[in-house]
Design a protein around this motif. Structure first.
Motif, PDB file in Angstrom:
ATOM      1  N   LYS A 104       0.814  -1.206   0.000  1.00  0.00           N
ATOM      2  CA  LYS A 104       0.000   0.000   0.000  1.00  0.00           C
ATOM      3  C   LYS A 104       0.850   1.260   0.000  1.00  0.00           C
ATOM      4  CE  LYS A 104      -3.762   2.058   2.655  1.00  0.00           C
ATOM      5  NZ  LYS A 104      -4.619   1.917   3.821  1.00  0.00           N
ATOM      6  N   VAL A 163     -10.936   5.339  -2.018  1.00  0.00           N
ATOM      7  CA  VAL A 163     -11.867   4.395  -1.398  1.00  0.00           C
ATOM      8  C   VAL A 163     -12.915   5.199  -0.632  1.00  0.00           C
ATOM      9  CG1 VAL A 163     -12.141   2.421   0.141  1.00  0.00           C
ATOM     10  CG2 VAL A 163     -10.021   2.697  -1.168  1.00  0.00           C
ATOM     11  N   GLY A 189      -6.333   3.498  -1.511  1.00  0.00           N
ATOM     12  CA  GLY A 189      -5.921   2.127  -1.735  1.00  0.00           C
ATOM     13  C   GLY A 189      -4.923   2.097  -2.879  1.00  0.00           C
ATOM     14  N   GLN A 211      -6.682  -2.377   0.045  1.00  0.00           N
ATOM     15  CA  GLN A 211      -7.470  -1.226   0.432  1.00  0.00           C
ATOM     16  C   GLN A 211      -7.979  -1.400   1.860  1.00  0.00           C
ATOM     17  OE1 GLN A 211     -10.929  -2.051  -2.489  1.00  0.00           O
ATOM     18  NE2 GLN A 211     -11.939  -1.460  -0.576  1.00  0.00           N
TER      19      GLN A 211
END
Length: 294
Positions: A31, A196, A244, A268
């Motif tokens: 991430k 997100v 994400g 995410q």
């Protein structure tokens, strides 16, 4: 009747083949550093047995009754012909149409049950019906002469609520999405970040009537404790979006039809109950398909 039986058998074979192929895909995404994540993507196994799955033309030829209740609507098309030589995709700026992402695996990052153990992604049980595939998305795809790729997602059915269950019984809801994705890299591996949105909207009210943009500021039965630190997260609702990341790899292209397909992996955050609890990292892997138009 015979046509329906053949279609159902073909769809079943396609699903089994796709799941087995997806298990052989190795993608590493992180991430925080998407550039490092894009280093390892193995997608060759996606190509095996593609003739057993349904192509775009096959899907368009089915009637409503043939699709109803079969799970076919939750799948992405595959490329029957085409080439594995990614250089066949000429450089230029393309319109990305009918962009589809079909998850084949959901895992959630959990702390180790052993003292001092590292956190790892654990397998989950899907609790949502077959309504989690993202489809009919659109955007742009730029390919330069050196094989560089830049993908931007702009519109379409780009989010789907999903709930999975951990081995211990805890259920983790999240909004599977790649909204406003901006990915860069090469055809072998390109990735980037996406937005997100909050799993619940700001006007959603919890059982005590508290919301982010409407409702009570605190629990009516506990007015004297409304500023207590232990109740602060429950009282102060937040519908802010988070970030994400995703990594994509192209496995097959068909210059004649403009079709392109491959595998993806995204990480995410899960739902936070409007800020009341900490989010969990959810890893989604699967197949993707799109059509390119100049």
């Amino acid at each position: 009747m015979a046509l329906s039986m053949r279609t159902a058998n073909t769809a079943a074979c396609g699903r089994v083949a796709r799941v087995s192929r997806a298990k052989a895909v190795v993608c590493k995404a992180q991430k925080s550093e998407i550039s490092k994540a894009a280093a390892v993507v193995v997608a060759g196994s996606l190509l095996a047995g593609s003739a057993q799955a349904l192509t775009f033309d096959d899907l368009q030829g089915l009637t409503y009754l043939q699709v109803k209740g079969s799970g076919i609507a939750n799948t992405c098309p595959v490329i029957e012909g085409g080439s594995t030589n990614l250089r066949d995709l000429k450089s230029g700026t393309y319109k990305l149409e009918k962009f589809c992402m079909e998850p084949t695996s959901f895992t959630v990052k959990e702390e180790s049950q052993f003292k001092g153990g590292e956190t790892d992604f654990v397998k989950t049980k899907l609790m949502t019906r077959l309504t989690y595939t993202l489809d009919q998305m659109s955007g742009t795809l730029k390919v330069d002469g050196n094989g560089g790729v830049e993908l931007k997602e702009t519109d379409g059915i780009d989010y789907a609520p999903v709930t999975v269950q951990l081995p211990g019984g805890e259920r983790v809801p999240f909004l599977f999405t790649i909204k406003s994705l901006e990915a860069k890299g090469s055809l072998d591996a390109f990735g980037g970040e996406f937005v997100v949105p909050s799993y619940r909207g700001s006007s959603f009210l919890d059982p005590k009537g508290r919301g982010a943009s409407t409702g009570y500021d605190n629990a009516v039965a506990l007015p004297a404790r409304s500023d207590d630190e232990e109740l602060l997260k429950e009282n102060s609702k937040s519908a802010a979006a988070s970030k994400g990341s995703a990594v994509f790899s192209v496995a097959k292209v068909d210059p004649a039809t403009g079709e392109i397909a491959g595998v993806f992996e995204s990480i995410q955050p899960s739902d936070t109950d409007l800020g009341a609890k900490a989010a969990k990292d959810v890893k989604v892997t699967g197949l993707w398909y799109a059509q390119l138009r100049q």
